[in-house]
Design an enzyme around this catalytic site. Structure first.
Site, PDB file in Angstrom:
ATOM      1  N   ASP A 181      19.774  98.850  -9.991  1.00 35.96           N
ATOM      2  CA  ASP A 181      18.845  97.718 -10.103  1.00 35.96           C
ATOM      3  C   ASP A 181      17.413  98.240 -10.149  1.00 35.96           C
ATOM      4  OD1 ASP A 181      18.410  94.878 -10.180  1.00 35.96           O
ATOM      5  OD2 ASP A 181      17.570  95.063  -8.171  1.00 35.96           O
ATOM      6  N   ASN A 189       7.788  92.067 -15.001  1.00 39.46           N
ATOM      7  CA  ASN A 189       7.786  91.044 -16.039  1.00 39.46           C
ATOM      8  C   ASN A 189       6.578  90.111 -15.907  1.00 39.46           C
ATOM      9  OD1 ASN A 189       9.986  91.552 -17.739  1.00 39.46           O
ATOM     10  ND2 ASN A 189      11.435  90.652 -16.309  1.00 39.46           N
ATOM     11  N   GLU A 224      18.318  92.611 -14.882  1.00 38.86           N
ATOM     12  CA  GLU A 224      17.972  94.042 -14.935  1.00 38.86           C
ATOM     13  C   GLU A 224      18.975  94.893 -14.168  1.00 38.86           C
ATOM     14  OE1 GLU A 224      15.930  92.505 -11.206  1.00 38.86           O
ATOM     15  OE2 GLU A 224      16.441  91.764 -13.200  1.00 38.86           O
TER      16      GLU A 224
END
Length: 311
Positions: A181, A189, A224
């Site tokens: 992760d 983002n 992700e």
């Protein structure tokens, strides 16, 4: 369905049994046909094929009696005919059973409407095989696409579930899982925008793929989060594989201003226990990942062993 009517030569060379062979040969040459159909009162009673012609010509030339031969004495009698509405498969079966290379085609009133030859059927069969091959190729492409994440070019959740289900039926096979992760990726983002986030994910998955062994597989688990499946390895080997992935991402040096580390990194949890079912194994890897995320990030943690990778 391909029908005989689609393949046949619409009008063939047809003659009467009493016609002379010289006249028959002239007609065949003029029409550029390799056979002639012999009709008597509109009914098909025979075929004159290349094989028949070669045989009779050899005999007649020796006897110098070619001009006296009529079509009826040369023809192969009572040929098998096929309906114009019959399928290609029916025509192929009839040709095989009767050993005819040319088959008269009859319309609804049983009148001659054309000829279908072995060449016609072979070409049509080749077209069918080509279409089947194209369909198989297209289906294979669709299947591959349905198992691949369109953004990252790695296996998607469906592919992961399929491969893990395959392992379920190989109880003696040793394997390990790693959940990977990206650290603080939501902040990435928010700060750089989702397009930049997509590009970063692509670079990350590409870098990890370069460090996979031959039997390792990488999947997009969600967002992700990635799942690394490693075959024929134990917990220690899985830790090393996940740590190679961690180092590969860190070495990309992707700027991540909101991260305390300054670059994009990942954390991982690994699990390998032949006695556990797949769901429990994923849950174990997830707990190890949670420990890594809450104890500093940018590290790999073994399931059941709270040991971190060097940063």
């Amino acid at each position: 369905m391909i029908t005989v009517q689609e393949l046949m030569t619409p009008v063939g060379t047809f003659v009467a049994p009493e016609q002379g062979l010289c006249e028959v040969l002239a007609l065949m040459q003029r029409n550029r046909h390799s056979c002639a159909v012999v009709l008597q009162e509109r009914e098909v009673v025979g075929l004159i094929t290349e094989r028949d012609l070669v045989s009779v010509l050899a005999r007649m030339l020796e006897a110098d009696a070619l001009s006296q031969v009529c079509a009826g004495s040369v023809m192969s009698p009572n040929p098998r005919c096929v309906s114009a509405k019959a399928s290609l498969l029916d025509a192929l079966k009839l040709a095989r059973e009767s050993e005819q290379r040319q088959i008269p085609v009859l319309g609804e009133d049983n009148a001659l409407v054309g000829m279908i030859t072995q060449t016609d059927m072979t070409q049509a069969y080749i077209q069918v095989l080509e279409r089947q091959s194209e369909l198989i190729s297209a289906n294979r492409t669709l299947k591959m696409e349905s198992l691949q994440d369109s953004l990252l070019g790695i296996g998607n959740r469906r592919a992961m579930e399929r491969d893990l289900e395959t392992l379920r039926h190989q109880p003696g096979r040793q394997y390990a899982l790693a959940l990977l992760d990206l650290d603080w990726f939501k902040k990435y983002n928010d700060y750089y925008g989702h397009l930049a986030g997509d590009r970063a994910l692509q670079r990350v998955s590409g870098a990890i793929k370069l460090h996979l062994r031959q039997h390792d597989s990488l999947y997009r688990y969600g967002g992700e989060e990635l799942l690394l499946l490693m075959l024929d390895t134990d917990l220690e080997g899985a830790w090393q594989g996940a740590n190679r992935a961690r180092e590969a991402v860190q070495n990309l040096h992707i700027e991540h201003a909101p991260s305390p580390l300054g670059v994009l990194t990942l954390s991982a949890g690994v699990a390998s226990d032949p006695g556990q079912d797949l769901e429990s194994l994923i849950a174990s890897a997830d707990r190890a990942l949670y420990y890594a995320k809450t104890h500093g990030h940018n590290r790999v943690v073994r399931s059941g062993v709270k040991e971190t990778a060097p940063c």
